[in-house]
Design a protein around this motif. Structure first.
Motif, PDB file in Angstrom:
ATOM      1  N   ALA A 120      30.492 -43.355  58.459  1.00  0.00           N
ATOM      2  CA  ALA A 120      31.546 -43.565  57.458  1.00  0.00           C
ATOM      3  C   ALA A 120      31.481 -42.481  56.396  1.00  0.00           C
ATOM      4  N   ALA A 121      32.617 -42.228  55.757  1.00  0.00           N
ATOM      5  CA  ALA A 121      32.670 -41.175  54.741  1.00  0.00           C
ATOM      6  C   ALA A 121      31.773 -41.482  53.562  1.00  0.00           C
ATOM      7  N   SER A 122      31.479 -42.737  53.322  1.00  0.00           N
ATOM      8  CA  SER A 122      30.662 -43.125  52.178  1.00  0.00           C
ATOM      9  C   SER A 122      29.169 -42.984  52.431  1.00  0.00           C
ATOM     10  N   GLU A 123      28.792 -42.715  53.689  1.00  0.00           N
ATOM     11  CA  GLU A 123      27.374 -42.656  54.030  1.00  0.00           C
ATOM     12  C   GLU A 123      26.806 -41.271  53.761  1.00  0.00           C
ATOM     13  N   GLY A 124      26.066 -41.129  52.678  1.00  0.00           N
ATOM     14  CA  GLY A 124      25.315 -39.907  52.404  1.00  0.00           C
ATOM     15  C   GLY A 124      26.191 -38.729  52.070  1.00  0.00           C
ATOM     16  N   GLU A 125      25.693 -37.554  52.369  1.00  0.00           N
ATOM     17  CA  GLU A 125      26.294 -36.288  51.998  1.00  0.00           C
ATOM     18  C   GLU A 125      27.465 -35.972  52.913  1.00  0.00           C
ATOM     19  N   VAL A 126      28.642 -35.766  52.335  1.00  0.00           N
ATOM     20  CA  VAL A 126      29.827 -35.453  53.133  1.00  0.00           C
ATOM     21  C   VAL A 126      30.126 -33.969  52.967  1.00  0.00           C
ATOM     22  N   THR A 127      29.398 -33.140  53.725  1.00  0.00           N
ATOM     23  CA  THR A 127      29.618 -31.703  53.724  1.00  0.00           C
ATOM     24  C   THR A 127      29.595 -31.217  55.158  1.00  0.00           C
ATOM     25  N   ASN A 128      29.904 -29.935  55.330  1.00  0.00           N
ATOM     26  CA  ASN A 128      29.852 -29.350  56.658  1.00  0.00           C
ATOM     27  C   ASN A 128      28.442 -29.397  57.234  1.00  0.00           C
ATOM     28  N   GLN A 129      27.433 -29.312  56.373  1.00  0.00           N
ATOM     29  CA  GLN A 129      26.050 -29.367  56.843  1.00  0.00           C
ATOM     30  C   GLN A 129      25.713 -30.739  57.436  1.00  0.00           C
ATOM     31  N   ALA A 130      26.330 -31.772  56.908  1.00  0.00           N
ATOM     32  CA  ALA A 130      26.105 -33.109  57.463  1.00  0.00           C
ATOM     33  C   ALA A 130      26.631 -33.187  58.897  1.00  0.00           C
ATOM     34  N   TRP A 131      27.768 -32.549  59.145  1.00  0.00           N
ATOM     35  CA  TRP A 131      28.328 -32.514  60.501  1.00  0.00           C
ATOM     36  C   TRP A 131      27.429 -31.696  61.425  1.00  0.00           C
ATOM     37  N   ILE A 132      26.945 -30.542  60.925  1.00  0.00           N
ATOM     38  CA  ILE A 132      26.105 -29.668  61.741  1.00  0.00           C
ATOM     39  C   ILE A 132      24.819 -30.372  62.157  1.00  0.00           C
ATOM     40  N   ARG A 133      24.229 -31.156  61.246  1.00  0.00           N
ATOM     41  CA  ARG A 133      22.976 -31.835  61.571  1.00  0.00           C
ATOM     42  C   ARG A 133      23.140 -32.832  62.710  1.00  0.00           C
ATOM     43  N   GLN A 134      24.354 -33.352  62.907  1.00  0.00           N
ATOM     44  CA  GLN A 134      24.575 -34.358  63.952  1.00  0.00           C
ATOM     45  C   GLN A 134      24.922 -33.756  65.310  1.00  0.00           C
ATOM     46  N   ILE A 135      25.092 -32.438  65.362  1.00  0.00           N
ATOM     47  CA  ILE A 135      25.307 -31.789  66.658  1.00  0.00           C
ATOM     48  C   ILE A 135      23.991 -31.778  67.417  1.00  0.00           C
ATOM     49  N   HIS A 136      24.051 -32.043  68.686  1.00  0.00           N
ATOM     50  CA  HIS A 136      22.824 -32.068  69.498  1.00  0.00           C
ATOM     51  C   HIS A 136      22.078 -30.747  69.351  1.00  0.00           C
ATOM     52  N   PRO A 137      20.752 -30.781  69.162  1.00  0.00           N
ATOM     53  CA  PRO A 137      19.980 -29.555  68.939  1.00  0.00           C
ATOM     54  C   PRO A 137      20.209 -28.474  69.998  1.00  0.00           C
ATOM     55  N   GLU A 138      20.417 -28.876  71.255  1.00  0.00           N
ATOM     56  CA  GLU A 138      20.608 -27.889  72.313  1.00  0.00           C
ATOM     57  C   GLU A 138      21.978 -27.222  72.243  1.00  0.00           C
ATOM     58  N   ASP A 139      22.932 -27.830  71.548  1.00  0.00           N
ATOM     59  CA  ASP A 139      24.281 -27.270  71.421  1.00  0.00           C
ATOM     60  C   ASP A 139      24.541 -26.660  70.052  1.00  0.00           C
ATOM     61  N   ARG A 140      23.678 -26.947  69.083  1.00  0.00           N
ATOM     62  CA  ARG A 140      23.966 -26.646  67.679  1.00  0.00           C
ATOM     63  C   ARG A 140      24.225 -25.164  67.432  1.00  0.00           C
ATOM     64  N   ASN A 141      23.333 -24.295  67.839  1.00  0.00           N
ATOM     65  CA  ASN A 141      23.496 -22.865  67.559  1.00  0.00           C
ATOM     66  C   ASN A 141      24.780 -22.309  68.160  1.00  0.00           C
ATOM     67  N   ARG A 142      25.075 -22.711  69.391  1.00  0.00           N
ATOM     68  CA  ARG A 142      26.290 -22.222  70.050  1.00  0.00           C
ATOM     69  C   ARG A 142      27.541 -22.653  69.313  1.00  0.00           C
ATOM     70  N   VAL A 143      27.600 -23.939  68.956  1.00  0.00           N
ATOM     71  CA  VAL A 143      28.802 -24.468  68.302  1.00  0.00           C
ATOM     72  C   VAL A 143      28.997 -23.844  66.917  1.00  0.00           C
ATOM     73  N   VAL A 144      27.926 -23.781  66.125  1.00  0.00           N
ATOM     74  CA  VAL A 144      28.031 -23.230  64.767  1.00  0.00           C
ATOM     75  C   VAL A 144      28.413 -21.758  64.815  1.00  0.00           C
ATOM     76  N   ALA A 145      27.758 -21.001  65.735  1.00  0.00           N
ATOM     77  CA  ALA A 145      28.094 -19.582  65.852  1.00  0.00           C
ATOM     78  C   ALA A 145      29.550 -19.406  66.271  1.00  0.00           C
ATOM     79  N   GLY A 146      30.039 -20.275  67.164  1.00  0.00           N
ATOM     80  CA  GLY A 146      31.409 -20.154  67.640  1.00  0.00           C
ATOM     81  C   GLY A 146      32.439 -20.425  66.558  1.00  0.00           C
ATOM     82  N   ILE A 147      32.210 -21.461  65.719  1.00  0.00           N
ATOM     83  CA  ILE A 147      33.207 -21.806  64.718  1.00  0.00           C
ATOM     84  C   ILE A 147      33.244 -20.766  63.589  1.00  0.00           C
ATOM     85  N   TYR A 148      32.067 -20.252  63.203  1.00  0.00           N
ATOM     86  CA  TYR A 148      32.065 -19.232  62.163  1.00  0.00           C
ATOM     87  C   TYR A 148      32.605 -17.901  62.674  1.00  0.00           C
ATOM     88  N   SER A 149      32.375 -17.598  63.957  1.00  0.00           N
ATOM     89  CA  SER A 149      32.942 -16.376  64.536  1.00  0.00           C
ATOM     90  C   SER A 149      34.461 -16.442  64.553  1.00  0.00           C
TER      91      SER A 149
END
Length: 425
Positions: free
Chosen positions: A255-284
């Protein structure tokens, strides 16, 4: 003297004490061997033809049944070959396809009730094969005598139950018309192999239906996604604040009320094996000046379970082209991915089953058969290790490994296996 000529058989004559040359019995044995070889060759060719001609896309199930019953009838010279489906509650069987050799015709729709033939239905649930040479007197089939066998002239039956871990069961039924017929060992083996092909046809048909359902589901998803998304999000690139609608809580438990609502909160929930690829892709995509970004990845739900998501975003830029916001939507693909994985498993199983059937036709040595079966299970079936053991009739009732393939890694030296009821393993 011709060294290749057969040795004559000599016996003492009862008349005059002379020696006479009798006709040796070997030609009769040779004729029997030749007949068996011809029959075996016909059976092998039939199995190979049915395996090779099986449509890759599954084709029509009834067409597959027609090919199987026709080939079986002609190969075994059986008057009637049929495929039956057992009702889910086991109270009846229904004929899906009946091929009659004399008329070369197909029919369906016959129905037999378990209450009328309890011994036969009991045998179906307990036996791997019902070979009734004299069907009128065999205790498993004699119940059919008056109402079924005599009116149709059937004297012998050879039935193979086809069971599935999930879903309905089926029966391959061979019915001989005329004098009582003694089913040979190779005819029984051939019928079991044909039953396996029926099983493959059913599995293939189910796979095609599942693939179509996945395609239809994907098409429906595309239509719905064009109008709206399951979870809408809005990312302020200048402040890094992230907003999402209630769909995020409904699908992933966050829920939006749970904890920190930032882009970093979304990044932390990406599976560790996919995280670098997804983050690099969106910023690229943002840095390249792209308008759209899309990716598939695994997302960790609030309960630590894993969801497969399709995430798409549109970059909003100011007049200078600087990215200031990104708006997008996430769609849960978990069910779709699960179906895709199951289809892959089913396809491997089908290819493994088909390879085993071909191997059975080629292999004549038992030890090679065991090794090949293990190898196929590992290389085609995808299992890490497969092995075959013999159940010994010794005091410990031990199980002795005879063949294996794959990553054994000392398994046999560490495990103590027995088929005794009181043994811990």
């Amino acid at each position: 003297m011709n060294e290749n000529a057969p040795d004559p058989t000599f016996t003492q004559s009862s008349e005059g004490g002379g020696i006479k040359q009798d006709v040796p019995p070997r030609p009769q044995a040779d004729q029997i061997a030749l007949t068996n070889e011809v029959r075996n060759r016909l059976q092998r060719n039939a199995l190979i033809a049915l395996t090779k001609n099986r449509p890759a896309d599954g084709g029509g199930l009834l067409d597959a049944f027609h090919r199987i019953t026709e080939t079986t009838g002609k190969t075994l010279e059986v008057a009637r070959v049929s495929i039956w489906r057992v009702a889910e509650d086991g109270t009846a069987i229904e004929c899906l396809d009946l091929y009659e050799l004399e008329s070369h015709g197909h029919s369906s729709g016959g129905r037999l009730i378990a209450a009328d033939y309890p011994a036969y239905f009991k045998s179906l649930s307990e036996s791997e094969l019902i070979a009734a040479d004299d069907a009128h007197h065999d205790p498993r089939t004699c119940e059919f005598s008056e109402n079924y066998l005599k009116p149709l002239g059937i004297s012998s039956m050879l039935d193979v139950p086809i069971r599935f871990p999930k879903g309905s069961s089926y029966i391959l039924c061979n019915e001989h018309v005329g004098p009582v017929r003694s089913w040979t060992a190779d005819e029984k083996t051939f019928s079991v192999a044909i039953a396996n092909l029926v099983s493959l046809a059913l599995e293939s048909h189910e796979r095609v239906l599942a693939q179509r359902e996945v395609l239809w589901s994907h098409q429906r998803f595309q239509s719905v996604a064009a109008a709206t998304n399951d979870t809408i999000w809005d990312w302020n690139l200048e402040t890094d604040a992230l907003w999402w609608n209630d769909g995020f809580a409904n699908l992933f438990g966050w829920a939006a009320s749970e904890g920190e609502v930032t882009n970093q909160a979304w990044i932390r929930q990406i599976h560790p094996e996919d995280r670098n690829r997804v983050v690099a892709g969106i910023y690229s995509a943002i840095e390249r000046g792209d308008v759209h970004w899309t990716d598939e990845y695994r997302f960790i739900n609030n309960d630590d379970s894993i969801a497969y998501v399709l995430d798409r975003g549109q970059v909003i830029r100011d007049a200078s082209g600087k990215a200031i916001r990104m708006v997008g939507g996430m769609t849960d693909l978990t069910a779709y991915k699960a179906a895709e994985i199951e289809l892959g498993r089913s396809n491997r199983a089908l290819r493994m089953f088909s390879s085993c059937n071909e191997m059975l036709i080629r292999t004549t040595d038992e030890s090679n058969l065991l090794v090949e079966a293990c190898r196929i299970a590992v290389e085609i079936g995808g299992y890490r290790m497969a092995w075959v053991g013999f159940a010994m009739d010794d005091e410990r009732r031990s199980i002795v490994p005879m063949a294996h393939a794959g990553a054994e890694l000392g398994y046999f030296s560490e495990v103590d296996i027995s088929w005794a009821d009181d043994h811990p393993s």
